[in-house]
Design an enzyme around this catalytic site. Sequence first.
Site, mmCIF file in Angstrom:
data_model
loop_
_atom_site.group_PDB
_atom_site.id
_atom_site.type_symbol
_atom_site.label_atom_id
_atom_site.label_comp_id
_atom_site.label_asym_id
_atom_site.label_seq_id
_atom_site.Cartn_x
_atom_site.Cartn_y
_atom_site.Cartn_z
ATOM 1 N N CYS A 122 16.362 -128.093 40.285
ATOM 2 C CA CYS A 122 16.850 -127.248 41.069
ATOM 3 C C CYS A 122 15.836 -126.614 41.842
ATOM 4 O O CYS A 122 14.765 -125.961 41.056
ATOM 5 C CB CYS A 122 17.753 -126.250 40.733
ATOM 6 S SG CYS A 122 18.552 -125.252 41.776
ATOM 7 N N CYS A 125 16.420 -122.450 41.106
ATOM 8 C CA CYS A 125 16.038 -121.649 39.780
ATOM 9 C C CYS A 125 15.065 -122.421 38.888
ATOM 10 O O CYS A 125 14.909 -121.981 37.700
ATOM 11 C CB CYS A 125 17.185 -121.859 39.034
ATOM 12 S SG CYS A 125 18.268 -123.327 38.664
ATOM 13 N N CYS A 150 33.852 -118.971 47.827
ATOM 14 C CA CYS A 150 34.712 -118.344 48.598
ATOM 15 C C CYS A 150 35.225 -116.776 48.526
ATOM 16 O O CYS A 150 35.425 -116.153 47.598
ATOM 17 C CB CYS A 150 36.402 -118.911 47.866
ATOM 18 S SG CYS A 150 37.743 -118.383 49.178
#
Length: 309
Positions: A122, A125, A150
């Site tokens: 990633c 990170c 959300c």
Amino acid sequence: HFLSRLMSSDGETPLQPDHTKLSRLAKQPVTYCTGCSPYRMMACPMSLFVFGLISLTYVPYVILTPRHSFGEIVELVIFHIILGFLIVSYIQCALIDPGTVPQAWHEAVEEDENLQSNFKRCRKCNLFKPPRSHYDSVTQRLVLNFDHFCPWVINSVGFHNRKFFVLFLFYTLIACAWYLCAVIIRGTYSTHAVAGGGLKGILTLMSVMLDGVLGLALTCFLGFHVKLVVKNETTIEEGVEEYDLGWRANVEQVFGRNPLLWLVPIYGDGPAGDGVNWPTNPLLTLSSAQTTTISQEARLLSENPADPL
């Protein structure tokens, strides 16, 4: 059958890297604590806003409208069942940890150079991530089968809580449709309530407008997410067909293997799989040479069909 022979001719199935060593490290129990979720819900005004919108429909429809006949009582009971499923779905989606990559899995990959070649790092990170895991910039961590963050549920939507997000959309749409149908069918109720003025008239007019707009928006939004579930995609992976195993297996990886629980907002046995290891469609992961071989065998079979026994 020629596809089965091809895939087993050398004793191995060319689906994906062997994750046997990591399988025992991937499974983790569902938890109801994502950064102190209950506190986060109470501290964030968005949850109060959601329940405020629910109240805007509930007050004129339930509290300010008297009911006397048996049919009206049944109508009210059904509405409360829908509303209960809506609220439970919302709470489940907000409180359940969507799932992150287990620390033991990270450590196992870091220590094994052979495993490292099977996974990407990633860029945010700097940790190895399994397939379909993505970095959530809001919660600042890798989330399994990450779909999106959300703000309505104040949580990431991922592997463990995606079912409840879809059910929240579904039951909200059903509740809006139920209320609007009740208002339309009870023409006298709606007309008199609005024309009569007062608190009931104002709330009725506001709730009808709100539920109408919300219903139209949710029809499109829910349809989009149902399509993603059926095709085994996420909003990030839209158009990626690699994990499409057929609609039944795709739905099971979100809603679980028991169809009786698909529309019930309880976790049950959870989604199929562990969120770390993902089976892929063999027809979409074969090499070009294997694809050519399949095409040649298919052509030969079509030109020289086997004689019937």
